[in-house]
Scaffold this motif. Structure first.
Motif, PDB file in Angstrom:
ATOM      1  N   MET A 176       0.842  -1.202   0.000  1.00 53.49           N
ATOM      2  CA  MET A 176       0.000   0.000   0.000  1.00 53.49           C
ATOM      3  C   MET A 176       0.871   1.243   0.000  1.00 53.49           C
ATOM      4  O   MET A 176       2.021   1.226   0.438  1.00 53.49           O
ATOM      5  CB  MET A 176      -0.941  -0.013   1.214  1.00 53.49           C
ATOM      6  CG  MET A 176      -0.245  -0.104   2.555  1.00 53.49           C
ATOM      7  SD  MET A 176      -1.408  -0.226   3.937  1.00 53.49           S
ATOM      8  CE  MET A 176      -0.271  -0.327   5.320  1.00 53.49           C
ATOM      9  N   ARG A 177       0.286   2.333  -0.504  1.00 54.85           N
ATOM     10  CA  ARG A 177       0.989   3.626  -0.547  1.00 54.85           C
ATOM     11  C   ARG A 177       0.727   4.401   0.744  1.00 54.85           C
ATOM     12  O   ARG A 177      -0.399   4.469   1.221  1.00 54.85           O
ATOM     13  CB  ARG A 177       0.501   4.472  -1.721  1.00 54.85           C
ATOM     14  CG  ARG A 177       0.788   3.915  -3.100  1.00 54.85           C
ATOM     15  CD  ARG A 177       0.399   4.959  -4.138  1.00 54.85           C
ATOM     16  NE  ARG A 177       0.620   4.493  -5.492  1.00 54.85           N
ATOM     17  CZ  ARG A 177      -0.310   3.926  -6.256  1.00 54.85           C
ATOM     18  NH1 ARG A 177      -1.525   3.748  -5.759  1.00 54.85           N
ATOM     19  NH2 ARG A 177      -0.045   3.546  -7.487  1.00 54.85           N
ATOM     20  N   THR A 178       1.790   4.989   1.299  1.00 51.78           N
ATOM     21  CA  THR A 178       1.651   5.938   2.394  1.00 51.78           C
ATOM     22  C   THR A 178       2.555   7.121   2.060  1.00 51.78           C
ATOM     23  O   THR A 178       3.772   7.020   2.179  1.00 51.78           O
ATOM     24  CB  THR A 178       2.060   5.327   3.746  1.00 51.78           C
ATOM     25  OG1 THR A 178       3.416   4.904   3.682  1.00 51.78           O
ATOM     26  CG2 THR A 178       1.180   4.143   4.082  1.00 51.78           C
ATOM     27  N   LEU A 179       1.939   8.203   1.599  1.00 48.50           N
ATOM     28  CA  LEU A 179       2.679   9.356   1.098  1.00 48.50           C
ATOM     29  C   LEU A 179       3.612   8.900  -0.032  1.00 48.50           C
ATOM     30  O   LEU A 179       3.152   8.395  -1.038  1.00 48.50           O
ATOM     31  CB  LEU A 179       3.443  10.026   2.244  1.00 48.50           C
ATOM     32  CG  LEU A 179       2.571  10.558   3.397  1.00 48.50           C
ATOM     33  CD1 LEU A 179       3.412  11.146   4.511  1.00 48.50           C
ATOM     34  CD2 LEU A 179       1.554  11.573   2.884  1.00 48.50           C
ATOM     35  N   GLN A 180       4.926   9.032   0.141  1.00 50.74           N
ATOM     36  CA  GLN A 180       5.863   8.635  -0.899  1.00 50.74           C
ATOM     37  C   GLN A 180       6.399   7.220  -0.704  1.00 50.74           C
ATOM     38  O   GLN A 180       7.180   6.739  -1.523  1.00 50.74           O
ATOM     39  CB  GLN A 180       7.048   9.624  -0.926  1.00 50.74           C
ATOM     40  CG  GLN A 180       6.656  11.064  -1.180  1.00 50.74           C
ATOM     41  CD  GLN A 180       5.923  11.230  -2.509  1.00 50.74           C
ATOM     42  OE1 GLN A 180       6.320  10.651  -3.515  1.00 50.74           O
ATOM     43  NE2 GLN A 180       4.864  12.047  -2.503  1.00 50.74           N
ATOM     44  N   ASP A 181       5.996   6.569   0.379  1.00 52.56           N
ATOM     45  CA  ASP A 181       6.534   5.249   0.685  1.00 52.56           C
ATOM     46  C   ASP A 181       5.587   4.149   0.230  1.00 52.56           C
ATOM     47  O   ASP A 181       4.389   4.362   0.015  1.00 52.56           O
ATOM     48  CB  ASP A 181       6.780   5.114   2.192  1.00 52.56           C
ATOM     49  CG  ASP A 181       7.828   6.084   2.697  1.00 52.56           C
ATOM     50  OD1 ASP A 181       8.754   6.389   1.925  1.00 52.56           O
ATOM     51  OD2 ASP A 181       7.713   6.537   3.857  1.00 52.56           O
ATOM     52  N   ILE A 182       6.157   2.944   0.105  1.00 53.05           N
ATOM     53  CA  ILE A 182       5.384   1.729  -0.166  1.00 53.05           C
ATOM     54  C   ILE A 182       5.546   0.811   1.043  1.00 53.05           C
ATOM     55  O   ILE A 182       6.661   0.462   1.416  1.00 53.05           O
ATOM     56  CB  ILE A 182       5.866   1.022  -1.443  1.00 53.05           C
ATOM     57  CG1 ILE A 182       5.672   1.942  -2.647  1.00 53.05           C
ATOM     58  CG2 ILE A 182       5.121  -0.290  -1.643  1.00 53.05           C
ATOM     59  CD1 ILE A 182       6.277   1.404  -3.919  1.00 53.05           C
ATOM     60  N   VAL A 183       4.438   0.458   1.666  1.00 52.57           N
ATOM     61  CA  VAL A 183       4.458  -0.359   2.876  1.00 52.57           C
ATOM     62  C   VAL A 183       3.752  -1.681   2.599  1.00 52.57           C
ATOM     63  O   VAL A 183       2.533  -1.703   2.376  1.00 52.57           O
ATOM     64  CB  VAL A 183       3.774   0.365   4.057  1.00 52.57           C
ATOM     65  CG1 VAL A 183       3.746  -0.540   5.284  1.00 52.57           C
ATOM     66  CG2 VAL A 183       4.475   1.670   4.358  1.00 52.57           C
ATOM     67  N   PRO A 184       4.474  -2.802   2.591  1.00 50.48           N
ATOM     68  CA  PRO A 184       3.808  -4.101   2.437  1.00 50.48           C
ATOM     69  C   PRO A 184       3.123  -4.508   3.753  1.00 50.48           C
ATOM     70  O   PRO A 184       3.748  -4.507   4.814  1.00 50.48           O
ATOM     71  CB  PRO A 184       4.958  -5.064   2.091  1.00 50.48           C
ATOM     72  CG  PRO A 184       6.123  -4.185   1.738  1.00 50.48           C
ATOM     73  CD  PRO A 184       5.932  -2.920   2.534  1.00 50.48           C
ATOM     74  N   LEU A 185       1.852  -4.829   3.675  1.00 52.54           N
ATOM     75  CA  LEU A 185       1.083  -5.284   4.824  1.00 52.54           C
ATOM     76  C   LEU A 185       0.919  -6.799   4.722  1.00 52.54           C
ATOM     77  O   LEU A 185       0.286  -7.303   3.794  1.00 52.54           O
ATOM     78  CB  LEU A 185      -0.295  -4.613   4.840  1.00 52.54           C
ATOM     79  CG  LEU A 185      -1.310  -5.135   5.877  1.00 52.54           C
ATOM     80  CD1 LEU A 185      -0.829  -4.868   7.290  1.00 52.54           C
ATOM     81  CD2 LEU A 185      -2.688  -4.518   5.636  1.00 52.54           C
ATOM     82  N   GLN A 186       1.529  -7.539   5.666  1.00 54.30           N
ATOM     83  CA  GLN A 186       1.396  -8.987   5.685  1.00 54.30           C
ATOM     84  C   GLN A 186       0.249  -9.376   6.615  1.00 54.30           C
ATOM     85  O   GLN A 186       0.142  -8.862   7.735  1.00 54.30           O
ATOM     86  CB  GLN A 186       2.694  -9.647   6.148  1.00 54.30           C
ATOM     87  CG  GLN A 186       3.876  -9.404   5.212  1.00 54.30           C
ATOM     88  CD  GLN A 186       5.064 -10.274   5.547  1.00 54.30           C
ATOM     89  OE1 GLN A 186       4.950 -11.501   5.651  1.00 54.30           O
ATOM     90  NE2 GLN A 186       6.225  -9.650   5.714  1.00 54.30           N
TER      91      GLN A 186
END
Length: 525
Positions: free
Chosen positions: A402-412
């Motif tokens: 998922m996108r959070t501002l400019q970052d990409i955060v994988p949610l497991q």
């Protein structure tokens, strides 16, 4: 198939005296002619590295130790199987083939175990093995059929050894079998009809985890592709398709959208294909989009690209030494297993190779991302089965970037459901599939700035919810602790009976693996 299989008694020792001349049946026919390999009148030692049955013949991979200590590998065909690891003395005939004596052939066959040491493997031990050969033994008139097989043991203290088995039914070459030790020379088949061998799942999981890479790395690379890059239209569309399937934090916070994202995370791709659905029709399936990206990347690569080198770079540990893997296509043999990573899957960043262009790098990253999604799928299968107390446990494990501002955060995410054990007095009675009467577990793992790595474990049973949270940063742990009261109020207002809600500093404890007692998975699950 069920029933007993036996380990045959040892063959009688050959008569002493002069070594008989090799008969035609004892010749090893070289698959690739090699003249002058062994000097006339000389014999050299040969070790059997691999064995594969092809019809009535057997293919062998032999390591010859020649004069001066030089070693070479040869492929040969034989009418009789020689167990893995056995050593024989071979000579070369005038026709160029290799030959062994009858005495040597008998000695080699003894190298396959025909008796189990019950001190090493007590009665009741589950053995799992791969069938290498299967031959029908000559029987007298009116006698029942009897088949002899060589199998390679894949677990227990006998792992890597070869067993000689006799059974009233043929064993399919290449299949995995499971049997329980009943005595020094008797095994009892475990029925496999309608079940998936969990050992095969574990082996595939180890392979996929050794190849997997980070979803974040691939998506970041796709986002950073120059808009001016000269890409084919189909490849550009495949890139946009992958990025379009990535939600932002607000979308993930919406229960209905989250349910759709879980459905399209790639964990159910194969089920959709079996149902005739198109995974590339919106809403897009993540794994389907990645597979399409790889398909479009392949023809766009430069003609000089070494695809094998690029994809092999994803593998941390090869399953076999290359000298065995190459000549006979691995012959179904197995190397050391990689321990599964559990939950959450560990992050693995693939380093860019020297001289690699952007498309080659994207191909490697995409292959690693697909393996990561498949690791989640296989982890789900590995954790699905019957618990020691007879409850049916089903697991779904997946990952959503998922996108959070400019970052990409994988949610497991991991869901586990436990259904009550069937009633012993009424085994045919179906269990009422009421979610409130089942035990549900949910685990989450993600790393989001400025909070840092977080893990959540929750359990829901008969309407009562308990949860534990772990944060690796002290500030985050204190922040969550201060909001637990508000969280409890919101959960109670949703109609839940809330039990323990706690936050801890660090990571969840991971003790010895408490695996399922019965490691079988329903193929229809």
């Amino acid at each position: 198939m069920t029933g007993d299989i036996n380990l045959p008694t040892l063959p009688p020792a050959p008569a002493t005296g002069p070594r008989p001349a090799p008969a035609v049946g004892e010749l090893l026919k070289l698959l690739e002619p090699q003249t002058g390999l062994i000097d006339a009148g000389k014999t050299v030692n040969a070790e059997v590295l691999a064995l594969k049955q092809g019809g009535e013949a057997f293919q062998l991979l032999l390591k010859l130790t020649l004069e001066g200590g030089r070693q070479t590998l040869v492929q040969a065909a034989s009418s009789q199987p020689l167990p893995l690891g056995s050593n024989v003395a071979v000579s070369q005939t005038a026709s160029g083939d290799l030959a062994i004596s009858l005495q040597q052939a008998l000695s080699a066959n003894v190298a396959a175990l025909t008796r189990i040491d019950t001190n090493q493997l007590p009665l009741g031990t589950l053995l799992q093995a791969k069938v290498l050969t299967s031959q029908m033994l000559p029987q007298g008139a009116g006698q029942p059929a009897l088949y002899r097989s060589l199998v390679s043991v894949l677990n227990s203290a006998l792992s890597g050894t070869t067993l000689t088995l006799e059974s009233p039914q043929p064993l399919r070459v290449g299949s995995l079998l499971s049997a329980v030790v009943q005595g020094a020379q008797t095994l009892d088949f475990v029925p496999l009809s309608g079940l998936r061998d969990q050992l095969a799942v574990s082996q595939q999981l180890a392979t996929q985890q050794s190849r997997q890479g980070s979803l974040e790395s691939l998506l970041s690379a796709l986002q950073n592709l120059p808009r001016t890059a000269d890409l084919p239209a189909d490849l550009r569309a495949a890139v946009e398709r992958v990025l379009a399937g990535m939600p932002d934090l607000a979308q993930v916070s919406n229960p209905k959208v989250l349910a759709q994202l879980l459905h399209n995370s790639g964990a159910l791709l194969e089920a959709k294909l079996l149902a005739g659905q198109n995974p590339l029709v919106p809403p897009l399936d993540m794994k389907g989009s990645l597979l399409r990206l790889v398909a479009e990347l392949m023809p766009a690569l430069p003609a000089s690209t070494n695809l094998n080198a690029i994809l092999a770079a994803n593998t941390l540990a090869q399953m076999l030494p290359s000298f065995v893997r190459s000549p006979l296509g691995t012959l179904g043999q197995m190397g050391a297993r990689t321990a599964p990573g559990g939950f959450p899957l560990p992050e693995r960043l693939l380093q860019r190779l020297e001289g690699e262009n952007s498309l080659e790098n994207l191909l490697r990253l995409a292959a690693g991302a697909i393996s990561r999604l498949q690791s989640h799928q296989l982890s789900s299968l590995e954790q699905t089965g019957t618990t020691a107390d007879g409850r049916l446990q089903t697991t779904w494990q997946m990952e959503i970037p998922m996108r959070t501002l400019q970052d990409i955060v994988p949610l497991q995410v991991k869901f586990q459901r436990e259904e009550p054990a069937p009633d012993k007095d009424e085994p045919e009675r179906k269990i009422e599939r009421d979610a409130k009467k089942m035990l549900w577990r949910v685990e989450l793992a993600f790393d989001m700035e400025p909070l840092g790595p977080l893990q959540v474990q929750a359990q829901l049973s008969e309407g009562k919810l308990s949860s534990q949270l772990w944060a690796t940063r002290p500030f985050t742990a204190s922040l969550i602790e201060s909001h637990l009261g508000s969280l409890r109020e919101r959960l109670v207002s949703s109609g839940l009976n809330v039990g323990d809600l706690d936050c801890h500093l660090g990571t969840p404890p991971r003790g010895p693996k408490t695996g399922l007692e019965q490691r079988w998975v329903d193929e229809t699950a």
